[in-house]
Write a protein that holds these residues in place. Structure first.
Motif, PDB file in Angstrom:
ATOM      1  N   ALA A 428       0.826  -1.204   0.000  1.00  0.00           N
ATOM      2  CA  ALA A 428       0.000   0.000   0.000  1.00  0.00           C
ATOM      3  C   ALA A 428       0.866   1.261   0.000  1.00  0.00           C
ATOM      4  CB  ALA A 428      -0.929  -0.004   1.210  1.00  0.00           C
ATOM      5  N   LEU A 429       1.945   1.246   0.764  1.00  0.00           N
ATOM      6  CA  LEU A 429       2.827   2.407   0.817  1.00  0.00           C
ATOM      7  C   LEU A 429       3.517   2.651  -0.514  1.00  0.00           C
ATOM      8  CD1 LEU A 429       4.415   1.977   4.363  1.00  0.00           C
ATOM      9  CD2 LEU A 429       2.748   3.708   3.654  1.00  0.00           C
ATOM     10  N   LEU A 430       3.873   1.593  -1.228  1.00  0.00           N
ATOM     11  CA  LEU A 430       4.477   1.781  -2.552  1.00  0.00           C
ATOM     12  C   LEU A 430       3.468   2.366  -3.532  1.00  0.00           C
ATOM     13  CD1 LEU A 430       6.708  -1.398  -2.964  1.00  0.00           C
ATOM     14  CD2 LEU A 430       7.431   0.947  -2.507  1.00  0.00           C
ATOM     15  N   ASP A 431       2.221   1.903  -3.480  1.00  0.00           N
ATOM     16  CA  ASP A 431       1.181   2.507  -4.317  1.00  0.00           C
ATOM     17  C   ASP A 431       1.034   3.994  -4.000  1.00  0.00           C
ATOM     18  OD1 ASP A 431       0.646   0.078  -5.514  1.00  0.00           O
ATOM     19  OD2 ASP A 431      -1.127  -0.341  -4.310  1.00  0.00           O
ATOM     20  N   LEU A 432       0.993   4.299  -2.709  1.00  0.00           N
ATOM     21  CA  LEU A 432       0.827   5.690  -2.293  1.00  0.00           C
ATOM     22  C   LEU A 432       2.038   6.531  -2.683  1.00  0.00           C
ATOM     23  CD1 LEU A 432      -0.861   7.796  -0.819  1.00  0.00           C
ATOM     24  CD2 LEU A 432       0.160   7.005   1.343  1.00  0.00           C
ATOM     25  N   ALA A 433       3.233   5.972  -2.547  1.00  0.00           N
ATOM     26  CA  ALA A 433       4.440   6.713  -2.922  1.00  0.00           C
ATOM     27  C   ALA A 433       4.425   7.090  -4.394  1.00  0.00           C
ATOM     28  CB  ALA A 433       5.680   5.875  -2.591  1.00  0.00           C
ATOM     29  N   ALA A 434       4.080   6.128  -5.246  1.00  0.00           N
ATOM     30  CA  ALA A 434       4.031   6.421  -6.678  1.00  0.00           C
ATOM     31  C   ALA A 434       2.947   7.442  -6.998  1.00  0.00           C
ATOM     32  CB  ALA A 434       3.783   5.128  -7.462  1.00  0.00           C
ATOM     33  N   LEU A 435       1.819   7.361  -6.310  1.00  0.00           N
ATOM     34  CA  LEU A 435       0.722   8.298  -6.524  1.00  0.00           C
ATOM     35  C   LEU A 435       1.125   9.711  -6.102  1.00  0.00           C
ATOM     36  CD1 LEU A 435      -2.259   8.829  -7.188  1.00  0.00           C
ATOM     37  CD2 LEU A 435      -2.829   8.032  -4.887  1.00  0.00           C
ATOM     38  N   VAL A 436       1.706   9.827  -4.917  1.00  0.00           N
ATOM     39  CA  VAL A 436       2.123  11.136  -4.417  1.00  0.00           C
ATOM     40  C   VAL A 436       3.209  11.725  -5.308  1.00  0.00           C
ATOM     41  CG1 VAL A 436       3.307  12.285  -2.492  1.00  0.00           C
ATOM     42  CG2 VAL A 436       1.429  10.689  -2.045  1.00  0.00           C
ATOM     43  N   ASP A 437       4.062  10.877  -5.846  1.00  0.00           N
ATOM     44  CA  ASP A 437       5.112  11.360  -6.743  1.00  0.00           C
ATOM     45  C   ASP A 437       4.528  12.031  -7.977  1.00  0.00           C
ATOM     46  OD1 ASP A 437       7.944  11.550  -7.287  1.00  0.00           O
ATOM     47  OD2 ASP A 437       7.614  10.100  -8.896  1.00  0.00           O
ATOM     48  N   VAL A 438       3.345  11.577  -8.397  1.00  0.00           N
ATOM     49  CA  VAL A 438       2.695  12.169  -9.571  1.00  0.00           C
ATOM     50  C   VAL A 438       1.879  13.407  -9.213  1.00  0.00           C
ATOM     51  CG1 VAL A 438       0.964  11.788 -11.376  1.00  0.00           C
ATOM     52  CG2 VAL A 438       2.611   9.993 -10.828  1.00  0.00           C
ATOM     53  N   VAL A 439       1.082  13.321  -8.145  1.00  0.00           N
ATOM     54  CA  VAL A 439       0.145  14.409  -7.853  1.00  0.00           C
ATOM     55  C   VAL A 439       0.747  15.493  -6.977  1.00  0.00           C
ATOM     56  CG1 VAL A 439      -1.799  12.852  -8.091  1.00  0.00           C
ATOM     57  CG2 VAL A 439      -0.858  13.287  -5.808  1.00  0.00           C
ATOM     58  N   GLY A 440       1.934  15.273  -6.401  1.00  0.00           N
ATOM     59  CA  GLY A 440       2.569  16.291  -5.588  1.00  0.00           C
ATOM     60  C   GLY A 440       2.456  15.986  -4.115  1.00  0.00           C
ATOM     61  N   ASP A 441       3.242  16.714  -3.316  1.00  0.00           N
ATOM     62  CA  ASP A 441       3.318  16.426  -1.879  1.00  0.00           C
ATOM     63  C   ASP A 441       3.109  17.684  -1.049  1.00  0.00           C
ATOM     64  OD1 ASP A 441       5.627  17.749  -2.478  1.00  0.00           O
ATOM     65  OD2 ASP A 441       6.977  16.249  -1.626  1.00  0.00           O
ATOM     66  N   ALA A 442       2.158  18.526  -1.481  1.00  0.00           N
ATOM     67  CA  ALA A 442       1.945  19.795  -0.788  1.00  0.00           C
ATOM     68  C   ALA A 442       1.433  19.606   0.629  1.00  0.00           C
ATOM     69  CB  ALA A 442       0.958  20.658  -1.578  1.00  0.00           C
ATOM     70  N   ASP A 443       0.827  18.467   0.905  1.00  0.00           N
ATOM     71  CA  ASP A 443       0.191  18.260   2.205  1.00  0.00           C
ATOM     72  C   ASP A 443       1.124  17.724   3.286  1.00  0.00           C
ATOM     73  OD1 ASP A 443      -2.215  19.115   1.183  1.00  0.00           O
ATOM     74  OD2 ASP A 443      -2.814  17.099   0.569  1.00  0.00           O
ATOM     75  N   GLY A 444       2.373  17.484   2.949  1.00  0.00           N
ATOM     76  CA  GLY A 444       3.240  16.937   3.992  1.00  0.00           C
ATOM     77  C   GLY A 444       4.451  16.274   3.392  1.00  0.00           C
ATOM     78  N   GLY A 445       4.882  15.175   4.019  1.00  0.00           N
ATOM     79  CA  GLY A 445       6.061  14.453   3.582  1.00  0.00           C
ATOM     80  C   GLY A 445       5.928  13.958   2.164  1.00  0.00           C
ATOM     81  N   GLY A 446       7.045  13.779   1.510  1.00  0.00           N
ATOM     82  CA  GLY A 446       7.023  13.375   0.118  1.00  0.00           C
ATOM     83  C   GLY A 446       6.923  11.876  -0.064  1.00  0.00           C
ATOM     84  N   SER A 447       6.956  11.475  -1.344  1.00  0.00           N
ATOM     85  CA  SER A 447       6.798  10.064  -1.669  1.00  0.00           C
ATOM     86  C   SER A 447       7.926   9.214  -1.103  1.00  0.00           C
ATOM     87  CB  SER A 447       6.729   9.902  -3.191  1.00  0.00           C
ATOM     88  OG  SER A 447       7.920  10.376  -3.815  1.00  0.00           O
ATOM     89  N   ASP A 448       9.104   9.799  -0.935  1.00  0.00           N
ATOM     90  CA  ASP A 448      10.231   9.024  -0.411  1.00  0.00           C
ATOM     91  C   ASP A 448       9.951   8.505   0.993  1.00  0.00           C
ATOM     92  OD1 ASP A 448      11.615   9.425  -2.730  1.00  0.00           O
ATOM     93  OD2 ASP A 448      12.955  10.969  -1.922  1.00  0.00           O
ATOM     94  N   ASP A 449       9.176   9.255   1.765  1.00  0.00           N
ATOM     95  CA  ASP A 449       8.862   8.794   3.128  1.00  0.00           C
ATOM     96  C   ASP A 449       8.132   7.462   3.093  1.00  0.00           C
ATOM     97  OD1 ASP A 449       9.962  11.141   4.077  1.00  0.00           O
ATOM     98  OD2 ASP A 449       8.035  12.179   4.233  1.00  0.00           O
ATOM     99  N   TYR A 450       7.175   7.340   2.190  1.00  0.00           N
ATOM    100  CA  TYR A 450       6.391   6.112   2.092  1.00  0.00           C
ATOM    101  C   TYR A 450       7.221   4.981   1.480  1.00  0.00           C
ATOM    102  CZ  TYR A 450       2.702   9.489   2.955  1.00  0.00           C
ATOM    103  OH  TYR A 450       1.930  10.488   3.498  1.00  0.00           O
ATOM    104  N   ALA A 451       7.997   5.288   0.466  1.00  0.00           N
ATOM    105  CA  ALA A 451       8.836   4.261  -0.147  1.00  0.00           C
ATOM    106  C   ALA A 451       9.875   3.749   0.845  1.00  0.00           C
ATOM    107  CB  ALA A 451       9.508   4.809  -1.396  1.00  0.00           C
ATOM    108  N   ASP A 452      10.450   4.644   1.624  1.00  0.00           N
ATOM    109  CA  ASP A 452      11.445   4.224   2.617  1.00  0.00           C
ATOM    110  C   ASP A 452      10.816   3.336   3.691  1.00  0.00           C
ATOM    111  OD1 ASP A 452      13.358   5.658   1.270  1.00  0.00           O
ATOM    112  OD2 ASP A 452      13.345   7.368   2.657  1.00  0.00           O
ATOM    113  N   ALA A 453       9.614   3.703   4.131  1.00  0.00           N
ATOM    114  CA  ALA A 453       8.940   2.884   5.142  1.00  0.00           C
ATOM    115  C   ALA A 453       8.611   1.509   4.585  1.00  0.00           C
ATOM    116  CB  ALA A 453       7.669   3.584   5.624  1.00  0.00           C
ATOM    117  N   ALA A 454       8.214   1.452   3.308  1.00  0.00           N
ATOM    118  CA  ALA A 454       7.934   0.164   2.677  1.00  0.00           C
ATOM    119  C   ALA A 454       9.198  -0.688   2.604  1.00  0.00           C
ATOM    120  CB  ALA A 454       7.355   0.378   1.277  1.00  0.00           C
ATOM    121  N   ARG A 455      10.288  -0.086   2.190  1.00  0.00           N
ATOM    122  CA  ARG A 455      11.549  -0.833   2.081  1.00  0.00           C
ATOM    123  C   ARG A 455      11.993  -1.353   3.440  1.00  0.00           C
ATOM    124  NH1 ARG A 455      15.504  -1.667  -1.431  1.00  0.00           N
ATOM    125  NH2 ARG A 455      14.513  -0.294  -2.968  1.00  0.00           N
ATOM    126  N   ASP A 456      11.897  -0.518   4.458  1.00  0.00           N
ATOM    127  CA  ASP A 456      12.318  -0.944   5.793  1.00  0.00           C
ATOM    128  C   ASP A 456      11.474  -2.114   6.296  1.00  0.00           C
ATOM    129  OD1 ASP A 456      14.239   1.010   5.762  1.00  0.00           O
ATOM    130  OD2 ASP A 456      13.141   2.407   7.044  1.00  0.00           O
TER     131      ASP A 456
END
Length: 557
Positions: A428-456
């Motif tokens: 789910a976090l990888l889906d969200l990371a890719a989505l945020v990477d496209v639509v932008g991250d004005a609301d908070g942390g960027g897509s890398d935060d979600y991708a990093d949490a998924a990897r960990d």
């Protein structure tokens, strides 16, 4: 305290019965049951309804009845290998002993034995199961070896004679099927056909839970929302890769089953038991559970994406609306809607890993299929709030996610880091990371935060990957996504456009397709994998661009 037809004075799960047991110097008897579980009801009728046994339980123990669907964290900690589970505990919640189904004679023997052990040893008779001992998870590197090992297990554990995996009872393993669709499609499709033949109820719709025999015989006829949602998604993805119309038949029938038999007016209920004797209607649990409904919404969105099915879209939207309105508050997901607590206790669980993972996945999928304006709710905002809450409260320093809050009665305070829950959250976090990477991250942390949490989360278990079999092949899917870039298709057009529909029907169920993207402009779709990108202005161009960046690209239907 309630005395039901069993004559046992059952308490509800919570601090009170454990405090009562401490004050009375008694052991606790936990009875783990489910609405859909025939054996649970048989044990009530044959064992707990026997007056002398009931009197023995009431006089010598503090009996607690737990519905395992309402209390999944209790289920995971006290499950004795199936249901019913009959568990004897200290007042602190440690396990003295346990069993599954017990007939009258077996129960009499165990009651006597436990009373003797408790009298002799007291709290020292209890133990904490090894899985809850707090040992660190076996961390390691996330690379191509994980996918390769689990792809090899598709062959190693394949049943050449009857299809499916394993040589005992046959489970449908929908995530294993989805893993195989990209790596051994013939086995995946053969398994889907076997599941349709053996476990799909052609008369009433819906899938049975599993088959007791290696040859797919002896189906266990309970029908659970979570199982049916996962199988709708797996069959829809099978159709995506093959275009085989027959794979949609059980999808349509199961969708109708969910609507006809489990819809409670707001959301889908949890289960239908096997038909009762004497012509009695099957027992139904119409409680709406967050995770099951989120999985159902995601599955129905897949059907709508691949087939334009209006009913699937309608009910996905209705479920998403219910989740946003009744289950999610400030990023915290309640396992049961607050107005649907019923008699399951005054303190329904919330903040569970599986619920959070499935809600994130459902709302991220909704943004990709329906676009940003389909519902009166910020779809990406809900997904992000729920993901952020899980990362803040459930993620441990080593990267794995706990199954819920680090507090509670009995063994609930002990850490449990479920592999399957971590896989679902990472996906789910990888889906969200890719989505945020496209639509932008004005609301908070960027897509890398979600991708990093998924990897960990995936890395936290990678040291043990060589011991994993096909039953957890979903781990290989998410590890593969972390080992190579996702296929991302950003569409400048609104949802439902030809370009958007073509992107959704690319033969890659892990592709992230985003309509109404801020970039590229209207009339253009950008296909990218990592730093490689190509623009397309027609569906044909889009498929060519996908083919140039991947090994495939054929769309279904």
């Amino acid at each position: 305290m309630t005395a039901d037809r069993t004559h046992v004075e059952w308490r509800e799960w919570g601090p009170a019965p454990f405090e009562e047991a401490r004050a009375a110097d008694r052991a606790v008897l936990l009875s783990l049951t489910a609405t859909w579980c025939d054996s649970c009801h048989e044990m009530d009728a044959e064992t707990y309804a026997e007056p002398r046994i009931a009197a023995n339980v009431n006089d010598g123990f503090v009996p607690v009845r737990v519905d395992v669907d309402r209390r999944p964290r209790v289920r995971e900690r006290y499950n004795m290998g199936g249901f019913p589970s009959t568990v004897f505990c200290t007042p602190g919640g440690d396990v003295i002993t346990g069993a599954g189904y017990l007939g009258p004679d077996g129960m009499r023997q165990v009651l006597g034995s436990v009373r003797e052990v408790w009298a002799d040893r007291g709290d020292d008779a209890g133990r904490v199961p090894r899985a809850l001992a707090g040992d660190p998870t076996p961390g390691g590197a996330v690379d191509e070896r994980i996918e390769s090992h689990l792809a090899g297990q598709l062959d190693e554990q394949w049943d050449e004679r009857f299809g499916g995996w394993g040589d005992d009872a046959k489970f449908p393993l929908p995530r294993t099927v989805e893993f195989a669709l990209k790596r051994d499609r013939q086995k995946a499709v053969q398994t889907l056909r076997a599941v349709a033949e053996a476990l799909y109820d052609a008369d009433d719709g819906g899938f049975f839970r599993y088959a007791g025999g290696r040859d797919w015989s002896d189906p266990r006829r309970e029908k659970l929302l979570t199982d049916n949602a996962a199988l709708i998604r797996a069959f829809a993805n099978g159709y995506l890769y093959t275009g085989e119309e027959a794979l949609l038949d059980p999808v349509t029938g199961t969708r109708e089953f969910l609507i006809d038999r489990l819809w409670n007016g707001t959301a889908f209920g949890g289960s239908v038991a096997p038909p009762g004797g004497d012509g009695r209607a099957p027992r139904r649990d119409l409680t709406g559970y967050a995770g099951g409904n989120a999985s159902a919404a995601e599955a129905l969105l897949a059907v709508a994406a691949y087939t334009d099915d209006a009913a699937s879209r309608e009910y996905a939207e209705r479920v998403l609306g219910a989740l946003a309105e009744s289950f999610v508050r400030d990023g915290v997901v309640s396992h049961i809607a607050p107005d649907d607590v019923g008699d399951g206790g005054a303190d329904p669980p919330e903040g569970l890993l599986s619920d959070h993972a499935r809600v994130v996945a459902a709302f991220a999928a909704a943004r990709r299929v329906l676009g940003p304006d389909a519902l009166a709710v910020d779809l990406v905002g809900v997904a992000r709030a729920v993901a952020d809450e899980a990362i803040a409260t459930l993620r441990e320093p080593a990267g794995a996610f706990r199954d819920g809050p680090a507090a509670g009665v009995g063994l609930l305070s002990e850490p449990l880091r479920p592999l399957d829950g971590n896989v679902e959250m990472a996906e789910a976090l990888l889906d969200l990371a890719a989505l945020v990477d496209v639509v932008g991250d004005a609301d908070g942390g960027g897509s890398d935060d979600y991708a990093d949490a998924a990897r960990d989360a995936v890395a936290a278990f990678a040291g043990a990957y060589e011991r994993f079999g096909v039953q957890v092949a979903g781990y290989g899917s998410v590890a593969s996504r972390l080992s190579r870039p996702d296929l991302v298709i950003a569409v400048g057009d609104d949802p439902g456009s030809d370009l958007h529909r073509a992107g959704l029907r690319v033969a890659d169920h892990e592709a992230v397709v985003v309509p109404a993207a801020p970039d590229p402009p209207e009339g253009v779709a950008t296909v990218r994998r990592g730093t490689d990108r190509r623009d397309a202005t027609t569906p044909e161009d889009l498929l060519d661009a996908v083919a140039a960046l991947t090994d495939g690209g054929r769309a279904a239907g």
